[in-house]
Enzyme design. Structure first.
Site, PDB file in Angstrom:
ATOM      1  N   TYR A 138       0.824  -1.213   0.000  1.00  0.00           N
ATOM      2  CA  TYR A 138       0.000   0.000   0.000  1.00  0.00           C
ATOM      3  C   TYR A 138       0.862   1.268   0.000  1.00  0.00           C
ATOM      4  CZ  TYR A 138      -4.769  -1.754   0.801  1.00  0.00           C
ATOM      5  OH  TYR A 138      -6.011  -2.313   0.666  1.00  0.00           O
ATOM      6  N   LYS A 188       2.772 -15.390   2.433  1.00  0.00           N
ATOM      7  CA  LYS A 188       2.929 -16.098   1.151  1.00  0.00           C
ATOM      8  C   LYS A 188       4.417 -16.386   0.986  1.00  0.00           C
ATOM      9  CE  LYS A 188       1.388 -17.660  -2.842  1.00  0.00           C
ATOM     10  NZ  LYS A 188       0.477 -18.818  -2.986  1.00  0.00           N
ATOM     11  N   ASP A 220      -3.456 -18.077   0.285  1.00  0.00           N
ATOM     12  CA  ASP A 220      -4.462 -18.725  -0.566  1.00  0.00           C
ATOM     13  C   ASP A 220      -5.208 -19.794   0.227  1.00  0.00           C
ATOM     14  OD1 ASP A 220      -2.058 -20.143  -0.495  1.00  0.00           O
ATOM     15  OD2 ASP A 220      -2.118 -20.744  -2.602  1.00  0.00           O
ATOM     16  N   ASP A 244      -6.657  -6.755   4.039  1.00  0.00           N
ATOM     17  CA  ASP A 244      -7.763  -6.073   3.369  1.00  0.00           C
ATOM     18  C   ASP A 244      -8.700  -7.110   2.752  1.00  0.00           C
ATOM     19  OD1 ASP A 244      -9.223  -3.927   2.143  1.00  0.00           O
ATOM     20  OD2 ASP A 244      -8.198  -4.376   0.253  1.00  0.00           O
ATOM     21  N   ASP A 248     -12.652  -8.614   4.278  1.00  0.00           N
ATOM     22  CA  ASP A 248     -13.922  -8.577   3.532  1.00  0.00           C
ATOM     23  C   ASP A 248     -14.526  -9.974   3.460  1.00  0.00           C
ATOM     24  OD1 ASP A 248     -13.662  -5.827   2.922  1.00  0.00           O
ATOM     25  OD2 ASP A 248     -14.423  -6.124   0.886  1.00  0.00           O
TER      26      ASP A 248
HETATM   27  C1  IPM Z   1     -10.530  -0.910   3.878  1.00  0.00           C
HETATM   28  C2  IPM Z   1     -10.737  -0.279   2.530  1.00  0.00           C
HETATM   29  C3  IPM Z   1      -9.559   0.632   2.204  1.00  0.00           C
HETATM   30  C4  IPM Z   1      -8.304  -0.216   2.189  1.00  0.00           C
HETATM   31  C5  IPM Z   1      -9.709   1.440   0.913  1.00  0.00           C
HETATM   32  C6  IPM Z   1     -10.993   2.233   0.880  1.00  0.00           C
HETATM   33  C7  IPM Z   1      -8.526   2.332   0.671  1.00  0.00           C
HETATM   34  O1  IPM Z   1     -10.918  -1.270   1.573  1.00  0.00           O
HETATM   35  O2  IPM Z   1     -10.425  -0.157   4.874  1.00  0.00           O
HETATM   36  O3  IPM Z   1     -10.497  -2.138   3.959  1.00  0.00           O
HETATM   37  O4  IPM Z   1      -7.966  -0.822   1.166  1.00  0.00           O
HETATM   38  O5  IPM Z   1      -7.636  -0.292   3.212  1.00  0.00           O
HETATM   39 MG    MG Z   2     -11.076  -3.241   2.341  1.00  0.00          MG
END
Ligand code: IPM
Ligand code: MG
Length: 356
Positions: A138, A188, A220, A244, A248
């Protein structure tokens, strides 16, 4: 308790408004809460030309905690990268040194049927993802898009220093020792040197925590195990990008990404609190977004920055009661649920406040 409130874009202002009502309720019960609003993301670009203006940085630096909604929207997608709303979020994380991102994924029993996984697979789920937040690909340099040998190439740098890995590992081991004592580090290392170092350093830090059982998993496989048997995990620690993606994924185990709060902490537990979901421009302004992830983020704020476990529990219990009562925003409603129990953003806030 000085709190900077940064609603941001899309559904941000709607969900933050409900979380602010919860803070105001705590305030009227005697907590010394001071709130001040600021701009971040697209709305800040509109007003000042920058996604993280100096005034916001000053406000956030002087506050003990930051409550953030979400940033971004299609309107800003064609802006140069430096002016993108997401850059504002990355900038505040970096500027305040918020390296430790805690993302708990807890399944409320009432929502077990909202998960796309079978009830038995997710019932009782309680995992914590500890994501490193200020390093990795990042932020790594060099980065860019340029022309080489007559064609465009895009490149980024995955990089972690020993000290960055150490400090996040300590946070994760400490969290694990207060929970079930199990830590899984995700990397990884079979392909990437950067994550070979990650694994080596995590193993070194483990010597300080003999009571925590440490395991390692390739990313993975971790993505697969999270849907195959998520309850095998207690705490997961990983880098910025893997964290990240996996967070999710973990959110969907709980039924909806609209339920997951997060805390991003620095070395002294100053923190930024935000739902893990984004600005959801498609549903912005419609009073249908789920404010619970943001309200749960306020609970995390009370717990981690203000050491006020009582208020944290009070908020979490109130949300549990609301869910038991059957009220649901659209994202967590079961398809066969009666219309009366599906409520909007503000009505969900009303429900939480009335229990509180
Ligand atoms: C998160 C989001 C952010 C990230 C984006 C919006 C920059 O996806 O907080 O998980 O990738 O960290
Ligand atoms: Mg995110």
């Amino acid at each position: 308790m000085k709190i900077a409130v940064l609603p941001g874009d899309g559904i941000g202002p709607e969900i933050v408004a409900q979380a602010v009502r919860v803070l105001e309720a705590l305030q009227s019960d005697g907590l010394p809460i001071e709130l001040e609003n600021g701009l971040i993301g697209g709305c800040a670009v509109d007003a000042t030309g920058e996604p993280y203006p100096e005034a916001t940085h000053r406000l956030a630096s002087q506050a003990d905690a930051v409550l953030l909604g979400a940033v971004g929207g299609p309107k800003y997608d064609s802006l140069p990268r430096q002016q993108r709303p997401e850059k504002g979020l990355l900038a505040i994380r970096k500027a305040l040194n918020l390296f430790a991102n805690l993302r708990p994924a807890i399944l409320y029993p009432e929502l077990a049927n909202a998960s796309s996984l079978k009830f038995d697979v997710v019932a009782g789920l309680d995992i914590l993802i500890v994501r490193e937040l200020t390093g990795d690909i990042y932020f790594g340099e060099p980065r860019g898009i340029e022309t080489r040998d007559g064609q465009r190439v895009g490149f980024n740098t995955m990089i972690y220093s020993e000290s960055e890995i150490k400090r996040i590992a300590h946070v994760a081991f400490q969290a694990a020792s207060k929970r079930q004592g199990k830590l899984c580090s995700v990397d990884k290392m079979n392909v990437l040197e950067c994550t070979q170092l990650w694994r080596d350093v995590v193993i070194e830090v483990a010597k300080d925590y003999p009571d925590v059982a440490l395991s390692h998993m390739l990313v993975d496989n971790a993505a697969m195990q999270l849907v195959r048997n998520p309850k095998q995990f207690d705490v997961i620690v990983t880098g910025n990008m893997f964290g990240d993606i996996l967070s999710d994924e973990a959110s969907m185990l709980t039924g909806s990404i609209g339920m997951l709060p997060s805390a991003s902490l620095d070395q002294s537990n100053k923190g930024l609190y935000e739902p893990i979901h984004g600005s959801a421009p498609d549903i912005a302004g419609k009073d249908i977004a789920n404010p619970l992830a943001t309200i749960l983020s306020v609970a995390m704020m009370m717990r981690y920055t203000f050491n006020h476990e009582e208020s944290a529990k009070r908020i979490e219990q109130a949300i549990k009661k609301v869910l038991v009562s059957g009220r649901r925003t659209k994202d967590i409603a079961e398809s066969n649920s009666s219309l009366g129990s599906v409520v909007g953003t503000r009505a969900m806030g009303d429900a939480v406040l009335s229990v509180l």
